[in-house]
Scaffold this motif. Structure first.
Motif, PDB file in Angstrom:
ATOM      1  N   UNK A 146       0.805  -1.223   0.000  1.00 39.60           N
ATOM      2  CA  UNK A 146       0.000   0.000   0.000  1.00 39.60           C
ATOM      3  C   UNK A 146       0.837   1.273   0.000  1.00 39.60           C
ATOM      4  N   UNK A 147       2.151   1.123  -0.134  1.00 42.19           N
ATOM      5  CA  UNK A 147       3.037   2.283  -0.109  1.00 42.19           C
ATOM      6  C   UNK A 147       3.188   2.840  -1.530  1.00 42.19           C
ATOM      7  N   UNK A 148       2.728   4.066  -1.789  1.00 41.47           N
ATOM      8  CA  UNK A 148       2.736   4.598  -3.155  1.00 41.47           C
ATOM      9  C   UNK A 148       4.118   4.815  -3.757  1.00 41.47           C
ATOM     10  N   UNK A 149       5.154   4.861  -2.937  1.00 37.97           N
ATOM     11  CA  UNK A 149       6.502   5.053  -3.481  1.00 37.97           C
ATOM     12  C   UNK A 149       7.197   3.739  -3.820  1.00 37.97           C
ATOM     13  N   UNK A 150       6.504   2.628  -3.604  1.00 43.29           N
ATOM     14  CA  UNK A 150       7.117   1.320  -3.822  1.00 43.29           C
ATOM     15  C   UNK A 150       6.496   0.621  -5.024  1.00 43.29           C
ATOM     16  N   UNK A 151       7.340   0.111  -5.925  1.00 41.73           N
ATOM     17  CA  UNK A 151       6.904  -0.751  -7.013  1.00 41.73           C
ATOM     18  C   UNK A 151       7.716  -2.033  -6.956  1.00 41.73           C
ATOM     19  N   UNK A 152       7.407  -2.962  -7.847  1.00 41.63           N
ATOM     20  CA  UNK A 152       8.144  -4.219  -7.881  1.00 41.63           C
ATOM     21  C   UNK A 152       8.633  -4.505  -9.290  1.00 41.63           C
ATOM     22  N   UNK A 153       9.646  -5.351  -9.369  1.00 43.69           N
ATOM     23  CA  UNK A 153      10.125  -5.856 -10.647  1.00 43.69           C
ATOM     24  C   UNK A 153      10.634  -7.271 -10.433  1.00 43.69           C
ATOM     25  N   UNK A 154      10.466  -8.110 -11.437  1.00 43.35           N
ATOM     26  CA  UNK A 154      10.931  -9.497 -11.346  1.00 43.35           C
ATOM     27  C   UNK A 154      12.353  -9.601 -11.867  1.00 43.35           C
ATOM     28  N   UNK A 155      13.196 -10.275 -11.112  1.00 43.12           N
ATOM     29  CA  UNK A 155      14.576 -10.462 -11.538  1.00 43.12           C
ATOM     30  C   UNK A 155      14.646 -11.511 -12.632  1.00 43.12           C
ATOM     31  N   UNK A 156      15.705 -11.428 -13.423  1.00 42.35           N
ATOM     32  CA  UNK A 156      15.892 -12.358 -14.541  1.00 42.35           C
ATOM     33  C   UNK A 156      17.030 -13.315 -14.211  1.00 42.35           C
ATOM     34  N   UNK A 157      17.962 -13.472 -15.127  1.00 46.67           N
ATOM     35  CA  UNK A 157      18.987 -14.506 -14.964  1.00 46.67           C
ATOM     36  C   UNK A 157      20.105 -14.136 -14.002  1.00 46.67           C
ATOM     37  N   UNK A 158      20.248 -12.897 -13.649  1.00 48.55           N
ATOM     38  CA  UNK A 158      21.311 -12.483 -12.740  1.00 48.55           C
ATOM     39  C   UNK A 158      21.023 -11.098 -12.197  1.00 48.55           C
ATOM     40  N   UNK A 159      21.721 -10.753 -11.106  1.00 50.26           N
ATOM     41  CA  UNK A 159      21.470  -9.458 -10.470  1.00 50.26           C
ATOM     42  C   UNK A 159      21.805  -8.317 -11.423  1.00 50.26           C
ATOM     43  N   UNK A 160      23.006  -8.355 -11.987  1.00 47.28           N
ATOM     44  CA  UNK A 160      23.450  -7.239 -12.817  1.00 47.28           C
ATOM     45  C   UNK A 160      22.554  -7.046 -14.028  1.00 47.28           C
ATOM     46  N   UNK A 161      22.187  -8.147 -14.695  1.00 44.23           N
ATOM     47  CA  UNK A 161      21.313  -8.041 -15.869  1.00 44.23           C
ATOM     48  C   UNK A 161      19.942  -7.505 -15.477  1.00 44.23           C
ATOM     49  N   UNK A 162      19.439  -7.913 -14.325  1.00 38.81           N
ATOM     50  CA  UNK A 162      18.132  -7.441 -13.861  1.00 38.81           C
ATOM     51  C   UNK A 162      18.168  -5.953 -13.567  1.00 38.81           C
ATOM     52  N   UNK A 163      19.243  -5.494 -12.905  1.00 39.21           N
ATOM     53  CA  UNK A 163      19.373  -4.071 -12.596  1.00 39.21           C
ATOM     54  C   UNK A 163      19.542  -3.268 -13.878  1.00 39.21           C
ATOM     55  N   UNK A 164      20.340  -3.788 -14.812  1.00 37.39           N
ATOM     56  CA  UNK A 164      20.569  -3.081 -16.074  1.00 37.39           C
ATOM     57  C   UNK A 164      19.272  -2.898 -16.852  1.00 37.39           C
TER      58      UNK A 164
END
Length: 274
Positions: A88-106
């Motif tokens: 319920x926090x309006x400043x928070x969203x989500x994203x699903x990670x992929x094959x690795x941390x760096x690739x997901x962040x990129x």
């Protein structure tokens, strides 16, 4: 990227920082989660509250952080119990990670929903404070990438028995603080390099060997400082990275094993009592 809940979308696109909060875990059973009867490491409670909840509250309480993206394999599954408020926090969203941390962040960094500058931290860092986050953001300066580090002399003066992975350079040994400041689109070059060396991140010489034998030899013989090593490695790859020396011993303590948990819990209980 999914938003929770859709009727409370964050005010993206402002001038402040985006925090990407890593809350996933490696394949298989996480030993710390298993030790505390949890499926997800981020939901392990410490001093009465889940680690993910603690870190998210710290980020939201830091001036300059405008939005948080919780990145994990199943981020919505984490928003239960102590962490239910995040839904319920309006400043928070989500994203699903992929094959690795760096690739997901990129894949996230620099998008319309996750604009630069970006602060990267982890859910297993419950000792994080707004002062640490502010120091990491300020320490970036005009560089493309800033890497939060804690000197051995700082950490061991406060916690002499704590075991860390140390990177040893001329004049000092260092441990990571799980705080990275990504200031410009050139930071994506750093994420590409990180993706290539991710599996060796805790093996100092193997990590440095990826950036050339000369740099690895100089590090092994301690004839180069941390700042010098980062400058050389990043220049070779087309961006500028700087170390951010944090003066907080607790910034170097994340929670990977029960002994870390016991130490961090004692620190938190002392903080909260005072």
């Amino acid at each position: 990227m999914s938003r929770i809940p859709p009727q409370k979308a964050p005010l993206f696109g402002g001038p402040g920082w985006t925090a990407i909060l890593l809350a996933g875990q490696r394949p298989g059973v996480d030993p710390l989660a298993e030790a505390f009867g949890e499926t997800w490491k981020a939901q392990v409670r410490i001093a009465g509250e889940a680690m993910l909840s603690r870190v998210a509250k710290t980020l939201l309480g830091t001036p300059g952080i405008d939005r948080i993206v919780v990145l994990a394999q199943e981020p919505e599954a984490l928003f239960t119990g102590d962490c239910a408020w995040l839904a319920d926090e309006p400043k928070v969203t989500t994203a699903r990670s992929t094959s690795g941390i760096a690739a997901s962040v990129a894949a996230l960094a620099g998008s319309a929903a996750t604009p630069f500058p970006v602060l990267l931290t982890t859910a297993d860092h419950p000792l994080l404070t707004p002062a640490m986050v502010e120091a990491a953001m300020a320490g970036l300066g005009d560089a493309d990438v800033g890497v939060g580090m804690v000197a051995a002399s700082t950490l061991l003066a406060a916690y002499p028995d704590n075991k860390r992975t140390w990177l040893r350079f001329r004049g000092e040994a260092w441990t990571g603080a799980n705080l990275f400041a990504l200031g410009t689109p050139k930071a994506k070059l750093a994420l590409e390099a990180w993706s290539a060396v991710e599996r060796d991140r805790k093996k100092a010489l193997k990590l440095l060997w990826h950036f050339g034998p000369l740099l690895a030899i100089r590090a092994a013989t301690r004839t180069i400082t941390l700042a010098g090593a980062l400058a050389q490695a990043s220049k070779r790859l087309g961006f500028r990275a700087v170390p951010i020396a944090l003066p907080f011993a607790e910034a170097g303590i994340d929670i990977d094993k029960p002994s870390d948990h016991a130490l961090a819990e004692a620190i938190l209980m002392t903080r909260e009592a005072s």
